[in-house]
Design a protein around this motif. Structure first.
Motif, PDB file in Angstrom:
ATOM      1  N   PHE A  55     134.048  22.973  36.999  1.00 50.18           N
ATOM      2  CA  PHE A  55     134.328  23.314  38.399  1.00 50.18           C
ATOM      3  C   PHE A  55     135.727  22.869  38.817  1.00 50.18           C
ATOM      4  N   ILE A  56     136.255  21.833  38.112  1.00 50.93           N
ATOM      5  CA  ILE A  56     137.660  21.473  38.346  1.00 50.93           C
ATOM      6  C   ILE A  56     138.554  22.594  37.824  1.00 50.93           C
ATOM      7  N   LYS A  57     138.245  23.092  36.631  1.00 42.56           N
ATOM      8  CA  LYS A  57     139.027  24.180  36.053  1.00 42.56           C
ATOM      9  C   LYS A  57     138.997  25.417  36.951  1.00 42.56           C
ATOM     10  N   GLU A  58     137.825  25.704  37.520  1.00 47.79           N
ATOM     11  CA  GLU A  58     137.663  26.887  38.374  1.00 47.79           C
ATOM     12  C   GLU A  58     138.094  26.627  39.807  1.00 47.79           C
ATOM     13  N   ARG A  59     138.492  25.367  40.099  1.00 50.52           N
ATOM     14  CA  ARG A  59     138.903  24.948  41.445  1.00 50.52           C
ATOM     15  C   ARG A  59     137.815  25.241  42.468  1.00 50.52           C
ATOM     16  N   LYS A  60     136.594  24.888  42.120  1.00 48.88           N
ATOM     17  CA  LYS A  60     135.459  25.039  43.020  1.00 48.88           C
ATOM     18  C   LYS A  60     135.077  23.652  43.533  1.00 48.88           C
ATOM     19  N   LEU A  61     135.678  23.266  44.653  1.00 50.46           N
ATOM     20  CA  LEU A  61     135.522  21.909  45.151  1.00 50.46           C
ATOM     21  C   LEU A  61     134.084  21.577  45.498  1.00 50.46           C
ATOM     22  N   MET A  85     138.789  12.693  40.404  1.00 49.91           N
ATOM     23  CA  MET A  85     139.370  13.426  39.289  1.00 49.91           C
ATOM     24  C   MET A  85     139.685  14.870  39.645  1.00 49.91           C
ATOM     25  N   TYR A  86     139.015  15.435  40.618  1.00 46.89           N
ATOM     26  CA  TYR A  86     139.298  16.804  41.046  1.00 46.89           C
ATOM     27  C   TYR A  86     140.767  16.953  41.435  1.00 46.89           C
ATOM     28  N   TRP A  87     141.326  15.902  42.007  1.00 47.75           N
ATOM     29  CA  TRP A  87     142.727  15.919  42.435  1.00 47.75           C
ATOM     30  C   TRP A  87     143.641  15.242  41.413  1.00 47.75           C
ATOM     31  N   LEU A  88     143.173  14.162  40.782  1.00 41.90           N
ATOM     32  CA  LEU A  88     144.028  13.406  39.875  1.00 41.90           C
ATOM     33  C   LEU A  88     144.444  14.200  38.644  1.00 41.90           C
ATOM     34  N   VAL A  89     143.563  15.083  38.162  1.00 40.14           N
ATOM     35  CA  VAL A  89     143.907  15.820  36.934  1.00 40.14           C
ATOM     36  C   VAL A  89     145.090  16.758  37.146  1.00 40.14           C
ATOM     37  N   ARG A  90     145.422  17.040  38.391  1.00 38.98           N
ATOM     38  CA  ARG A  90     146.523  17.957  38.689  1.00 38.98           C
ATOM     39  C   ARG A  90     147.879  17.242  38.750  1.00 38.98           C
ATOM     40  N   ILE A  91     147.855  15.918  38.676  1.00 37.40           N
ATOM     41  CA  ILE A  91     149.106  15.158  38.752  1.00 37.40           C
ATOM     42  C   ILE A  91     149.782  15.163  37.380  1.00 37.40           C
ATOM     43  N   PRO A  92     151.032  15.628  37.284  1.00 36.29           N
ATOM     44  CA  PRO A  92     151.729  15.646  35.995  1.00 36.29           C
ATOM     45  C   PRO A  92     151.928  14.226  35.450  1.00 36.29           C
ATOM     46  N   LEU A  93     151.733  14.084  34.158  1.00 34.13           N
ATOM     47  CA  LEU A  93     151.906  12.783  33.503  1.00 34.13           C
ATOM     48  C   LEU A  93     152.881  12.939  32.340  1.00 34.13           C
ATOM     49  N   SER A  94     154.051  12.346  32.463  1.00 29.96           N
ATOM     50  CA  SER A  94     154.996  12.329  31.351  1.00 29.96           C
ATOM     51  C   SER A  94     154.613  11.206  30.390  1.00 29.96           C
ATOM     52  N   LYS A  95     155.194  11.226  29.203  1.00 27.87           N
ATOM     53  CA  LYS A  95     154.916  10.160  28.241  1.00 27.87           C
ATOM     54  C   LYS A  95     155.358   8.806  28.788  1.00 27.87           C
ATOM     55  N   PHE A  96     156.462   8.806  29.521  1.00 29.83           N
ATOM     56  CA  PHE A  96     156.944   7.553  30.105  1.00 29.83           C
ATOM     57  C   PHE A  96     155.937   6.991  31.103  1.00 29.83           C
ATOM     58  N   VAL A  97     155.397   7.849  31.964  1.00 27.44           N
ATOM     59  CA  VAL A  97     154.415   7.402  32.967  1.00 27.44           C
ATOM     60  C   VAL A  97     153.157   6.899  32.273  1.00 27.44           C
ATOM     61  N   MET A  98     152.680   7.653  31.268  1.00 28.10           N
ATOM     62  CA  MET A  98     151.468   7.234  30.560  1.00 28.10           C
ATOM     63  C   MET A  98     151.663   5.890  29.872  1.00 28.10           C
ATOM     64  N   LEU A  99     152.788   5.741  29.186  1.00 31.39           N
ATOM     65  CA  LEU A  99     153.055   4.487  28.476  1.00 31.39           C
ATOM     66  C   LEU A  99     153.179   3.330  29.452  1.00 31.39           C
ATOM     67  N   SER A 100     153.825   3.577  30.575  1.00 25.77           N
ATOM     68  CA  SER A 100     153.983   2.524  31.581  1.00 25.77           C
ATOM     69  C   SER A 100     152.624   2.086  32.126  1.00 25.77           C
ATOM     70  N   MET A 101     151.765   3.049  32.423  1.00 26.27           N
ATOM     71  CA  MET A 101     150.438   2.733  32.943  1.00 26.27           C
ATOM     72  C   MET A 101     149.632   1.897  31.952  1.00 26.27           C
ATOM     73  N   ILE A 102     149.691   2.275  30.672  1.00 17.06           N
ATOM     74  CA  ILE A 102     148.915   1.567  29.657  1.00 17.06           C
ATOM     75  C   ILE A 102     149.462   0.152  29.444  1.00 17.06           C
ATOM     76  N   ILE A 103     150.784   0.019  29.352  1.00 18.15           N
ATOM     77  CA  ILE A 103     151.389  -1.308  29.150  1.00 18.15           C
ATOM     78  C   ILE A 103     151.079  -2.228  30.325  1.00 18.15           C
ATOM     79  N   ILE A 104     151.209  -1.714  31.539  1.00 15.73           N
ATOM     80  CA  ILE A 104     150.900  -2.515  32.730  1.00 15.73           C
ATOM     81  C   ILE A 104     149.446  -2.965  32.695  1.00 15.73           C
ATOM     82  N   SER A 105     148.539  -2.079  32.295  1.00 15.54           N
ATOM     83  CA  SER A 105     147.114  -2.418  32.231  1.00 15.54           C
ATOM     84  C   SER A 105     146.849  -3.511  31.202  1.00 15.54           C
ATOM     85  N   VAL A 106     147.544  -3.436  30.062  1.00 18.03           N
ATOM     86  CA  VAL A 106     147.389  -4.467  29.031  1.00 18.03           C
ATOM     87  C   VAL A 106     147.844  -5.823  29.561  1.00 18.03           C
ATOM     88  N   PHE A 107     148.967  -5.856  30.252  1.00 16.99           N
ATOM     89  CA  PHE A 107     149.481  -7.114  30.797  1.00 16.99           C
ATOM     90  C   PHE A 107     148.610  -7.644  31.939  1.00 16.99           C
TER      91      PHE A 107
END
Length: 379
Positions: A167-173, A196-218
């Motif tokens: 339903f996220i793919k079909e945009r059926k809220l 997740m209906y809204w979050l999956v639409r946010i673009p994630l670059s490799k830099f953003v993903m790596l930053s999020m994971i490193i911050i979470s580890v720390f």
């Protein structure tokens, strides 16, 4: 080391055969996936005294009959009835219907829950990967024993929420909201999927993903989840079943206080696949960006909640179950030789999980061995 009952080994061999077929000779007709689903429904649904949580769920079954329908329906609308509701309203309602109308024995409940869970599991898997048998095989140990044969509430709720990605793919809220509402009616943890209906639409670059994971580890040692107080506790708490669940996870104690165990290794593997195949997946796999959002959040949640075995298994685990789908999906976007390497890796992990699961006390505590496993209709 103990040996799994042949019923489970038959399922593994069946999945291996069709997994090889779909990876190297083309997609397998869905009827064979449903045949597997029916078999797993029988194995999990009609089990007798199997699973560390079996007694706890049987207690909830009896408990559900003490609740009146008005209190159940009021809880469904977020109101408090004359009776307190310690367990989610939809799960209690299913229990009460089976008891009051059909006077059903407990194994009918486990059967009904298995039917629902495996239906949503098959549909979700078929929707989101070209290699459904490979994904089912990859997740079978310990997923089937923790999920369909263990924490049946969270397992069912999670797969209803996973199913909702269509339903996220079909945009059926509204369809997605109803899906999450019903999933959370089985287990409250599923409310974490709502954004997740809204979050999956946010673009994630490799830099953003790596930053999020490193911050979470720390952030992991600082237990920042405590600032949310009772909110997270109410979502993930299930003290009646916590002991049973931890009976599967012997290693949970060993990996606290900074130790590295199998879960951390699996997070590293997920991270590797996330970054190694990100570009090709974006180009060739439909809706990969949606899957990627679940992967990143799952990894981050795991490290943030790592020092709490309940949060790291319930809250993070809900996302991680979805995240693993990117590993078999990577085979779709690579060359023939790379596909063989990834497939060999998946089979190696499956064998490793089989050996580890058989070596822990889990297999005996859950009564999954040849001597201990019992089924109401299978010999």
């Amino acid at each position: 080391m103990s040996l799994l009952h042949p019923y489970f080994i038959i399922a593994i061999i069946y999945m291996m055969i069709f997994s090889y077929q779909e990876v190297f000779h083309g997609k397998v007709d869905k009827k064979w996936l449903w045949a597997l689903g029916v078999y797993l429904i029988i194995v999990a649904g009609f089990r007798n005294q199997v699973g560390p949580d079996y007694g706890s769920y049987r207690g909830i079954y009896v408990y559900s009959d003490t609740k009146d329908y008005l209190s159940i329906f009021m809880k469904a609308f977020g109101m408090q009835g004359s009776q307190p509701m310690e367990v989610e309203w939809l799960y209690v309602f299913i229990n009460k219907i089976l008891l009051n109308i059909f006077n059903a024995p407990f194994y009918i409940l486990t059967f009904v829950i298995a039917v629902l869970a495996i239906y949503f599991k098959v549909e979700y898997t078929d929707d989101n990967t070209f290699y459904p048998f490979t994904f089912m095989l990859f997740m079978f140990i310990p997923g089937f024993f923790i999920g369909e044969s263990g924490q049946i509430r969270q397992n069912l709720g999670s797969f209803i929420a996973y199913f909702g990605i269509r339903f996220i793919k079909e945009r059926k809220l509204w369809a997605y909201l109803i899906c999450i509402y019903l999933a959370a009616g089985v287990h409250t943890v599923c409310y974490i999927f709502l954004p997740m209906y809204w979050l999956v639409r946010i673009p994630l670059s490799k830099f953003v993903m790596l930053s999020m994971i490193i911050i979470s580890v720390f952030l992991s040692p600082f237990e920042i989840y405590r600032v949310f107080g009772s909110l997270l506790t109410s979502i993930s708490a299930d003290n009646t079943l916590a002991v049973g669940f931890n009976g599967y996870m012997d290693e949970s104690v060993e990996r606290l206080n900074g130790a590295i165990g199998i879960p951390e290794v699996m997070m590293a593997i997920l991270t590797f696949f996330l970054f190694s195949f990100d570009k090709k997946m974006k180009e060739k796999f439909p809706y990969y960006e949606y899957h990627r959002a679940y992967v990143v959040i799952g990894i981050c949640f795991y490290f943030i909640f790592r020092d709490n075995p309940i949060f790291s298994s319930r809250l993070a685990g809900a996302f991680i179950g979805f995240a693993y789908i990117i590993i078999p999906n990577a085979m779709y976007v690579v060359s023939s030789n790379s596909r063989k390497m990834i497939y060999s890796f998946i089979i190696a992990i499956t064998i490793f999980n089989f050996v580890v699961f058989s070596s822990f006390k889990n297999i005996i505590g859950g009564r999954f061995t040849w001597e201990l496993y019992k089924n109401y209709i299978l010999p």
